[in-house]
Design an enzyme around this catalytic site. Structure first.
Site, PDB file in Angstrom:
ATOM      1  N   ARG A 124     -19.106 -10.478   5.399  1.00 23.17           N
ATOM      2  CA  ARG A 124     -19.749  -9.096   5.237  1.00 23.17           C
ATOM      3  C   ARG A 124     -19.317  -8.015   6.018  1.00 23.17           C
ATOM      4  O   ARG A 124     -19.996  -7.291   6.649  1.00 23.17           O
ATOM      5  CB  ARG A 124     -21.170  -9.537   5.622  1.00 23.17           C
ATOM      6  N   LYS A 146     -10.741   4.700   1.725  1.00 24.13           N
ATOM      7  CA  LYS A 146     -10.651   4.112   0.363  1.00 24.13           C
ATOM      8  C   LYS A 146     -10.100   2.758   0.369  1.00 24.13           C
ATOM      9  O   LYS A 146      -8.912   2.845   0.537  1.00 24.13           O
ATOM     10  CB  LYS A 146      -9.899   5.065  -0.644  1.00 24.13           C
ATOM     11  N   GLU A 188       2.866  13.046  -2.458  1.00 20.49           N
ATOM     12  CA  GLU A 188       1.756  13.528  -1.945  1.00 20.49           C
ATOM     13  C   GLU A 188       1.698  14.540  -0.922  1.00 20.49           C
ATOM     14  O   GLU A 188       0.912  15.462  -0.809  1.00 20.49           O
ATOM     15  CB  GLU A 188       1.363  12.285  -1.225  1.00 20.49           C
ATOM     16  N   LYS A 230      -5.891  15.896   5.340  1.00 19.61           N
ATOM     17  CA  LYS A 230      -6.709  14.641   4.648  1.00 19.61           C
ATOM     18  C   LYS A 230      -8.069  14.543   5.605  1.00 19.61           C
ATOM     19  O   LYS A 230      -9.258  14.140   4.840  1.00 19.61           O
ATOM     20  CB  LYS A 230      -5.862  13.801   4.568  1.00 19.61           C
ATOM     21  N   GLU A 240     -16.409  10.917  -1.640  1.00 18.42           N
ATOM     22  CA  GLU A 240     -16.096  11.826  -2.706  1.00 18.42           C
ATOM     23  C   GLU A 240     -17.209  12.091  -3.760  1.00 18.42           C
ATOM     24  O   GLU A 240     -16.965  11.956  -4.948  1.00 18.42           O
ATOM     25  CB  GLU A 240     -15.130  10.514  -3.583  1.00 18.42           C
ATOM     26  N   ARG A 244     -14.091  15.941  -1.900  1.00 14.37           N
ATOM     27  CA  ARG A 244     -12.854  15.012  -1.761  1.00 14.37           C
ATOM     28  C   ARG A 244     -12.040  14.724  -3.032  1.00 14.37           C
ATOM     29  O   ARG A 244     -10.792  14.413  -3.163  1.00 14.37           O
ATOM     30  CB  ARG A 244     -13.223  13.507  -1.330  1.00 14.37           C
ATOM     31  N   ASN A 248      -7.340  14.332  -5.610  1.00 17.96           N
ATOM     32  CA  ASN A 248      -6.779  13.713  -6.713  1.00 17.96           C
ATOM     33  C   ASN A 248      -6.005  14.708  -7.629  1.00 17.96           C
ATOM     34  O   ASN A 248      -5.707  14.299  -8.715  1.00 17.96           O
ATOM     35  CB  ASN A 248      -7.983  13.157  -7.472  1.00 17.96           C
ATOM     36  N   HIS A 251      -3.401  13.000 -10.171  1.00 14.07           N
ATOM     37  CA  HIS A 251      -3.766  11.813  -9.923  1.00 14.07           C
ATOM     38  C   HIS A 251      -4.467  11.321 -11.232  1.00 14.07           C
ATOM     39  O   HIS A 251      -4.222  10.151 -11.699  1.00 14.07           O
ATOM     40  CB  HIS A 251      -4.540  11.412  -8.720  1.00 14.07           C
ATOM     41  N   HIS A 255      -2.279   8.091 -12.514  1.00 10.62           N
ATOM     42  CA  HIS A 255      -2.595   6.676 -12.931  1.00 10.62           C
ATOM     43  C   HIS A 255      -2.382   6.308 -14.270  1.00 10.62           C
ATOM     44  O   HIS A 255      -2.169   5.182 -14.315  1.00 10.62           O
ATOM     45  CB  HIS A 255      -4.109   6.927 -12.455  1.00 10.62           C
ATOM     46  N   HIS A 267       3.826   5.457  -8.462  1.00  5.15           N
ATOM     47  CA  HIS A 267       2.788   6.284  -7.984  1.00  5.15           C
ATOM     48  C   HIS A 267       3.242   7.801  -7.764  1.00  5.15           C
ATOM     49  O   HIS A 267       2.538   8.711  -8.535  1.00  5.15           O
ATOM     50  CB  HIS A 267       2.151   5.706  -6.640  1.00  5.15           C
TER      51      HIS A 267
HETATM   52  P1  NAD Z   1       3.689  -0.137  -1.699  1.00  7.16           P
HETATM   53  O1  NAD Z   1       2.439  -0.566  -0.774  1.00  7.16           O
HETATM   54  O2  NAD Z   1       3.885  -1.100  -2.877  1.00  7.16           O
HETATM   55  O3  NAD Z   1       5.063   0.126  -1.025  1.00  7.16           O
HETATM   56  C1  NAD Z   1       6.284   0.395  -1.761  1.00  7.16           C
HETATM   57  C2  NAD Z   1       7.192  -0.745  -1.571  1.00  7.16           C
HETATM   58  O4  NAD Z   1       7.690  -0.446  -0.181  1.00  7.16           O
HETATM   59  C3  NAD Z   1       6.960  -1.941  -1.509  1.00  7.16           C
HETATM   60  O5  NAD Z   1       7.740  -2.795  -1.979  1.00  7.16           O
HETATM   61  C4  NAD Z   1       6.601  -2.362   0.056  1.00  7.16           C
HETATM   62  O6  NAD Z   1       7.147  -3.795   0.468  1.00  7.16           O
HETATM   63  C5  NAD Z   1       8.180  -1.405   0.630  1.00  7.16           C
HETATM   64  N1  NAD Z   1       7.884  -0.825   2.203  1.00  7.16           N
HETATM   65  C6  NAD Z   1       6.986  -0.691   2.824  1.00  7.16           C
HETATM   66  N2  NAD Z   1       7.322  -0.393   4.123  1.00  7.16           N
HETATM   67  C7  NAD Z   1       8.487  -0.474   3.984  1.00  7.16           C
HETATM   68  C8  NAD Z   1       9.398  -0.104   4.854  1.00  7.16           C
HETATM   69  N3  NAD Z   1       9.192   0.621   6.076  1.00  7.16           N
HETATM   70  N4  NAD Z   1      10.846  -0.221   4.687  1.00  7.16           N
HETATM   71  C9  NAD Z   1      11.173  -0.783   3.539  1.00  7.16           C
HETATM   72  N5  NAD Z   1      10.301  -1.081   2.410  1.00  7.16           N
HETATM   73  C10 NAD Z   1       9.009  -0.899   2.748  1.00  7.16           C
HETATM   74  O7  NAD Z   1       3.214   1.377  -1.999  1.00  7.16           O
HETATM   75  P2  NAD Z   1       3.022   3.044  -1.494  1.00  7.16           P
HETATM   76  O8  NAD Z   1       3.602   3.656  -2.134  1.00  7.16           O
HETATM   77  O9  NAD Z   1       2.764   2.550  -0.053  1.00  7.16           O
HETATM   78  O10 NAD Z   1       1.465   2.758  -1.933  1.00  7.16           O
HETATM   79  C11 NAD Z   1       0.998   2.698  -3.298  1.00  7.16           C
HETATM   80  C12 NAD Z   1      -0.451   2.288  -3.301  1.00  7.16           C
HETATM   81  O11 NAD Z   1      -1.423   3.065  -2.478  1.00  7.16           O
HETATM   82  C13 NAD Z   1      -1.142   2.230  -4.939  1.00  7.16           C
HETATM   83  O12 NAD Z   1      -1.804   1.123  -4.852  1.00  7.16           O
HETATM   84  C14 NAD Z   1      -2.149   3.233  -4.741  1.00  7.16           C
HETATM   85  O13 NAD Z   1      -3.139   3.244  -5.372  1.00  7.16           O
HETATM   86  C15 NAD Z   1      -2.632   3.418  -3.043  1.00  7.16           C
HETATM   87  N6  NAD Z   1      -2.791   4.522  -2.760  1.00  7.16           N
HETATM   88  C16 NAD Z   1      -4.177   4.692  -2.033  1.00  7.16           C
HETATM   89  C17 NAD Z   1      -4.792   5.727  -1.498  1.00  7.16           C
HETATM   90  C18 NAD Z   1      -6.252   5.710  -0.870  1.00  7.16           C
HETATM   91  O14 NAD Z   1      -6.805   6.762  -0.295  1.00  7.16           O
HETATM   92  N7  NAD Z   1      -6.617   4.385  -0.503  1.00  7.16           N
HETATM   93  C19 NAD Z   1      -4.153   7.128  -1.550  1.00  7.16           C
HETATM   94  C20 NAD Z   1      -2.891   6.904  -2.178  1.00  7.16           C
HETATM   95  C21 NAD Z   1      -2.451   5.814  -2.751  1.00  7.16           C
END
Ligand code: NAD
Length: 364
Positions: A124, A146, A188, A230, A240, A244, A248, A251, A255, A267
Site C-alpha cells: 500500500r 506519473k 522532450e 515541468k 492533469e 498539465r 503532452n 505525444h 504514442h 518515444h
Molecule cells: P528507457 O528507460 O527505455 O532507456 C532507454 C535505453 O537506454 C535503455 O536500453 C536503457 O537501458 C538505456 N540507458 C539508460 N541510461 C543509460 C545510460 N546512462 N547509459 C547507457 N544506456 C542507458 O527509455 P527513456 O527514453 O529513458 O524513457 C522512456 C519511457 O519513459 C517511456 O516508457 C515513456 O512512456 C516514459 N515517460 C514517462 C514520463 C512520465 O511523466 N512519467 C514522461 C516521459 C516519458
C-alpha cells in the site's frame, strides 16, 4: 443528514527537491542517508544500466553502512508491464522489504515509471527516489509523479500519480547514453521550448550542434530549465485536470506511432513526428503562422529527429490507435495545438479527416 468530512487536502507534505549536477554520485549517497532514512534500500534498475552503474551505486550505499540490495529486469519498453511489476514485488518480498523500505529507481523512464508504480502499490505504498540516467528521464519522466506500465492495448494504461521523495539528476550518466537515446531527450527539450519558452527555443536554434555534443555547461542549463518548466506545470496541476495536458504536446500521435510500429519508432521519434503534425494541424486550422511551423520542423531536423511518418504505418490504423488514447473523451481526440511558439492550447474538435490528411502529407 449529517456529514463527516475526511480532510486530506494538502495534509500530507509531498514536496521534494530535484538536484542536478555533474559527478555528484558521492553527494547523492550522502543526501539519501541523511534526508531519506529507511530500514533498507532496494535499487531497481534494468540490466543495461545495472551493468554500467549498478555495482558502483550499490557499493557506494553499502560503503556508508546502509542496508542495500539490487533488482534488475530486462532493458526496454517491452518489459514495462505488469508481469515485471509482479516479478519485482516477489523479489522485494524475498529480500525482506517492508513498509520502511525505500526503493531507488536507477535508470531511464521505463525504470522510473515502473518503480514509481511498484512503490505506489507495494504494501500500500513505500517511498521511492528517482535517479534518472537518460536525458528523457532527467528532463521529464522522473519529475511529476506519473507512474505506469503498458497494456497490450497501449502505453501507460495502468498507473498512478505518486510523487518521489527526491530526484537526483547526475549528468555524468549521460556520457554513456547512445546518440539515439540522447536524441529522444532532445525531443522532450524541444517540446518544453515550443510550449513554454520562446527564448529557449531560440537558444536551441542557435546551439543545437553544441548541445548534441553534450557541452557540459549548456546541457546543465537546459536540463535545469526543463525541470523548472515541468515543476511549474506540475505544481499547478498535479493530476492533469487541465494545464498539465500541455506537456503532452506531440505525444498523442507520438504514442500511437510508437505502439503501432511495435516500438521500432522510439518515444522521442514519435514525439518529434507528433510535434510536426500538431504544428501543421495548428497552421491548417488558422492558429499558427507557417513560419513558426517551419521553425519547429527545422529545429527537429537539426536535432537528428524525424519529421516524416514511415510509409509502412497505415493511416487508418493510426487514427484507430488515437481513439484508444486514454486522454480522449468519447470519440473526441484532444490535441495540444499552438497559437505561436510558447503559446499552446488544447483543442478537442479536430476532425479525424484533417488528422488523416496531415498524416498522409507527412508520409511524402
Ligand atoms: P528507457 O528507460 O527505455 O532507456 C532507454 C535505453 O537506454 C535503455 O536500453 C536503457 O537501458 C538505456 N540507458 C539508460 N541510461 C543509460 C545510460 N546512462 N547509459 C547507457 N544506456 C542507458 O527509455 P527513456 O527514453 O529513458 O524513457 C522512456 C519511457 O519513459 C517511456 O516508457 C515513456 O512512456 C516514459 N515517460 C514517462 C514520463 C512520465 O511523466 N512519467 C514522461 C516521459 C516519458
Amino acid at each position: 443528514m449529517r456529514t463527516v468530512k475526511v480532510n486530506l487536502d494538502k495534509k500530507i507534505s509531498c514536496s521534494y527537491e530535484i538536484r542536478i549536477g555533474r559527478d555528484i554520485l558521492d553527494r547523492i549517497i550522502l543526501l539519501i542517508a541523511k534526508d531519506h532514512k529507511a530500514s533498507r534500500y532496494v535499487v531497481i534498475t534494468d540490466d543495461r544500466v545495472g551493468g554500467l552503474y549498478g555495482k558502483k551505486f550499490l557499493g557506494a550505499l553499502k560503503d556508508i553502512g546502509l542496508k542495500a540490495s539490487i533488482i534488475e529486469f530486462p532493458a526496454g519498453e517491452a518489459a514495462k508491464n505488469i508481469k515485471t511489476v509482479l516479478d519485482i514485488s516477489a523479489q522485494l518480498m524475498e529480500t525482506g522489504a517492508d513498509r520502511e523500505t525505500c526503493l531507488i529507481a536507477l535508470g531511464g523512464g521505463v525504470v522510473g515509471d515502473m518503480v514509481g508504480f511498484t512503490a505506489s502499490i507495494f504494501m500500500r505504498s513505500v517511498p521511492y527516489i528517482q535517479i534518472p540516467t537518460t536525458l528523457v528521464a532527467q528532463v521529464d519522466s522522473s519529475i511529476g509523479g506519473k507512474t505506469g506500465v503498458d497494456l497490450a492495448f497501449g502505453k501507460n494504461l495502468l498507473g498512478t500519480f505518486y510523487q518521489p521523495r527526491a530526484v537526483f539528476a547526475n549528468l555524468s550518466f549521460l556520457e554513456t547514453l547512445p546518440e539515439k537515446e540522447f536524441n529522444n531527450g532532445l525531443a522532450e527539450i524541444i517540446k518544453y521550448a515550443v510550449i513554454d519558452d520562446e527564448k529557449m527555443f531560440r537558444q536551441l536554434e542557435e546551439n543545437m550542434n553544441v548541445l548534441k555534443e553534450r557541452e557540459p555547461k549548456l546541457l546543465l542549463n537546459i536540463v535545469e530549465n526543463c525541470c523548472q518548466i515541468k515543476k511549474s506545470v506540475v505544481e499547478i496541476d498535479e493530476k492533469e485536470h487541465g494545464l498539465r495536458r500541455i506537456l503532452n504536446f506531440g505525444h498523442t500521435l507520438g504514442h500511437a506511432l510508437e505502439a503501432l510500429s511495435r516500438f521500432t519508432v522510439t518515444h522521442g521519434e514519435g514525439v518529434a513526428m507528433g510535434m510536426v503534425a500538431a504544428a501543421r494541424i495548428s497552421e491548417k486550422t488558422g492558429y499558427l503562422k507557417n513560419s513558426d511551423t517551419r521553425r519547429i520542423e527545422t529545429l527537429i531536423r537539426k536535432a537528428g529527429l524525424p519529421v516524416k511518418i514511415p510509409k509502412s504505418l497505415d493511416g487508418e490504423k493510426i487514427i484507430a490507435r488515437l481513439k484508444m488514447d486514454k486522454k480522449r473523451k468519447g470519440d473526441i481526440i484532444h490535441f495540444v495545438l499552438l497559437k505561436k511558439i510558447g503559446m499552446p492550447f488544447i483543442n478537442g474538435h479536430i476532425e479525424h479527416k484533417l488528422i488523416a490528411d496531415v498524416i498522409e502529407e507527412m508520409k511524402k
